[in-house]
Scaffold this motif. Structure first.
Motif, PDB file in Angstrom:
ATOM      1  N   PRO A  96       0.837  -1.202   0.000  1.00 33.06           N
ATOM      2  CA  PRO A  96       0.000   0.000   0.000  1.00 33.06           C
ATOM      3  C   PRO A  96       0.872   1.253   0.000  1.00 33.06           C
ATOM      4  O   PRO A  96       1.897   1.312   0.666  1.00 33.06           O
ATOM      5  N   ILE A  97       0.453   2.235  -0.771  1.00 30.36           N
ATOM      6  CA  ILE A  97       1.212   3.484  -0.877  1.00 30.36           C
ATOM      7  C   ILE A  97       0.516   4.611  -0.120  1.00 30.36           C
ATOM      8  O   ILE A  97       1.135   5.318   0.651  1.00 30.36           O
ATOM      9  N   ALA A  98      -0.785   4.775  -0.357  1.00 32.79           N
ATOM     10  CA  ALA A  98      -1.515   5.874   0.271  1.00 32.79           C
ATOM     11  C   ALA A  98      -2.977   5.487   0.449  1.00 32.79           C
ATOM     12  O   ALA A  98      -3.511   4.680  -0.308  1.00 32.79           O
ATOM     13  N   LEU A  99      -3.599   6.086   1.450  1.00 30.29           N
ATOM     14  CA  LEU A  99      -5.036   5.929   1.687  1.00 30.29           C
ATOM     15  C   LEU A  99      -5.604   7.319   1.903  1.00 30.29           C
ATOM     16  O   LEU A  99      -5.292   7.975   2.895  1.00 30.29           O
ATOM     17  N   LYS A 100      -6.410   7.770   0.943  1.00 29.38           N
ATOM     18  CA  LYS A 100      -6.966   9.111   1.030  1.00 29.38           C
ATOM     19  C   LYS A 100      -8.409   9.077   0.558  1.00 29.38           C
ATOM     20  O   LYS A 100      -8.695   8.590  -0.536  1.00 29.38           O
ATOM     21  N   ASP A 101      -9.312   9.578   1.371  1.00 31.67           N
ATOM     22  CA  ASP A 101     -10.745   9.648   1.066  1.00 31.67           C
ATOM     23  C   ASP A 101     -11.312   8.291   0.665  1.00 31.67           C
ATOM     24  O   ASP A 101     -12.128   8.181  -0.238  1.00 31.67           O
ATOM     25  N   GLY A 102     -10.883   7.231   1.326  1.00 32.61           N
ATOM     26  CA  GLY A 102     -11.398   5.897   1.063  1.00 32.61           C
ATOM     27  C   GLY A 102     -10.785   5.202  -0.128  1.00 32.61           C
ATOM     28  O   GLY A 102     -11.168   4.083  -0.450  1.00 32.61           O
ATOM     29  N   GLU A 103      -9.834   5.829  -0.804  1.00 31.34           N
ATOM     30  CA  GLU A 103      -9.178   5.214  -1.962  1.00 31.34           C
ATOM     31  C   GLU A 103      -7.771   4.778  -1.565  1.00 31.34           C
ATOM     32  O   GLU A 103      -6.933   5.591  -1.192  1.00 31.34           O
ATOM     33  N   LEU A 104      -7.538   3.468  -1.650  1.00 29.35           N
ATOM     34  CA  LEU A 104      -6.243   2.894  -1.308  1.00 29.35           C
ATOM     35  C   LEU A 104      -5.418   2.720  -2.577  1.00 29.35           C
ATOM     36  O   LEU A 104      -5.848   2.062  -3.514  1.00 29.35           O
ATOM     37  N   THR A 105      -4.254   3.333  -2.604  1.00 34.91           N
ATOM     38  CA  THR A 105      -3.343   3.195  -3.736  1.00 34.91           C
ATOM     39  C   THR A 105      -2.350   2.090  -3.414  1.00 34.91           C
ATOM     40  O   THR A 105      -1.697   2.117  -2.374  1.00 34.91           O
ATOM     41  N   VAL A 106      -2.266   1.111  -4.323  1.00 35.84           N
ATOM     42  CA  VAL A 106      -1.403  -0.050  -4.121  1.00 35.84           C
ATOM     43  C   VAL A 106      -0.432  -0.129  -5.293  1.00 35.84           C
ATOM     44  O   VAL A 106      -0.836   0.015  -6.447  1.00 35.84           O
ATOM     45  N   ARG A 107       0.850  -0.356  -4.990  1.00 35.43           N
ATOM     46  CA  ARG A 107       1.852  -0.516  -6.039  1.00 35.43           C
ATOM     47  C   ARG A 107       2.242  -1.987  -6.124  1.00 35.43           C
ATOM     48  O   ARG A 107       2.635  -2.594  -5.131  1.00 35.43           O
ATOM     49  N   ALA A 108       2.123  -2.545  -7.333  1.00 36.91           N
ATOM     50  CA  ALA A 108       2.476  -3.941  -7.572  1.00 36.91           C
ATOM     51  C   ALA A 108       3.934  -4.047  -7.985  1.00 36.91           C
ATOM     52  O   ALA A 108       4.521  -3.098  -8.508  1.00 36.91           O
ATOM     53  N   SER A 109       4.521  -5.225  -7.790  1.00 35.37           N
ATOM     54  CA  SER A 109       5.931  -5.414  -8.112  1.00 35.37           C
ATOM     55  C   SER A 109       6.160  -5.609  -9.613  1.00 35.37           C
ATOM     56  O   SER A 109       7.263  -5.396 -10.094  1.00 35.37           O
ATOM     57  N   SER A 110       5.127  -6.016 -10.342  1.00 27.80           N
ATOM     58  CA  SER A 110       5.259  -6.183 -11.793  1.00 27.80           C
ATOM     59  C   SER A 110       3.919  -5.886 -12.449  1.00 27.80           C
ATOM     60  O   SER A 110       2.888  -5.810 -11.773  1.00 27.80           O
ATOM     61  N   THR A 111       3.922  -5.746 -13.755  1.00 22.89           N
ATOM     62  CA  THR A 111       2.666  -5.479 -14.462  1.00 22.89           C
ATOM     63  C   THR A 111       1.744  -6.692 -14.411  1.00 22.89           C
ATOM     64  O   THR A 111       0.518  -6.547 -14.384  1.00 22.89           O
TER      65      THR A 111
END
Length: 167
Positions: A96-111
């Protein structure tokens, strides 16, 4: 008049006032009402009282709600318990990268993992809601890995890469 004379006059005035009240100076009158001082606390008795010891969890939750920390604490729980919430195999390839206004941003290790996470998004949202509560994470934004950037510092020239090495 000197300071010594002022102090002597103040003491004489206090003695005269105490004589009027029929007590000696520096002593308080005895309290009325059972011999207890009105400032002294009374025992709380057998029933529940606000002065009774409270469980630590209740005190911490009251402190969090009074200070308005509930939202930041629940978002911190998502980050701290990420591996337990989504599973070890997913947590190994996504963070997880960020959680703002109920939206969780997730960064994956590959496409490939980014595509897999997009397919599992509904299940992951249900797992997260079961772990930290409904409404904390409403949607997910899944990003693939970032490409290396040539931008190193505040000033840059528009275009691709440094000019002197691509000749």
């Amino acid at each position: 008049m000197t300071g010594r004379d002022l102090a002597h006059a103040a003491l004489e005035a206090a003695k005269a006032k105490a004589k009027e009240r029929s007590t000696s100076p520096g002593r308080r009158r005895p309290a009325t009402g059972g011999g207890q001082s009105p400032r002294r606390r009374r025992w709380s008795g057998p029933g529940a009282d606000a002065r009774d010891p409270q469980p630590l969890g209740r005190l911490v939750s009251r402190l969090m709600s009074d200070r308005g920390w509930n939202e930041s604490v629940t978002s911190a729980r998502v980050f701290a318990q990420w591996a337990r919430l989504v599973g070890e195999d997913v947590a190994e390839h996504a963070q997880p990268i960020a959680l703002k206004d109920g939206e969780l941003t997730v960064r994956a290790s590959s496409t490939a993992w980014a595509t897999q996470l997009r397919l599992l998004q509904g299940k992951l949202l249900h797992k997260i809601a079961a772990g930290v509560g409904n409404g904390v994470v409403k949607r997910m934004r899944i990003q693939g890995p970032t490409a290396p950037s040539w931008r190193k510092g505040p000033r840059h020239v528009p275009g691709r890469g440094p000019r002197d090495t691509y000749g």
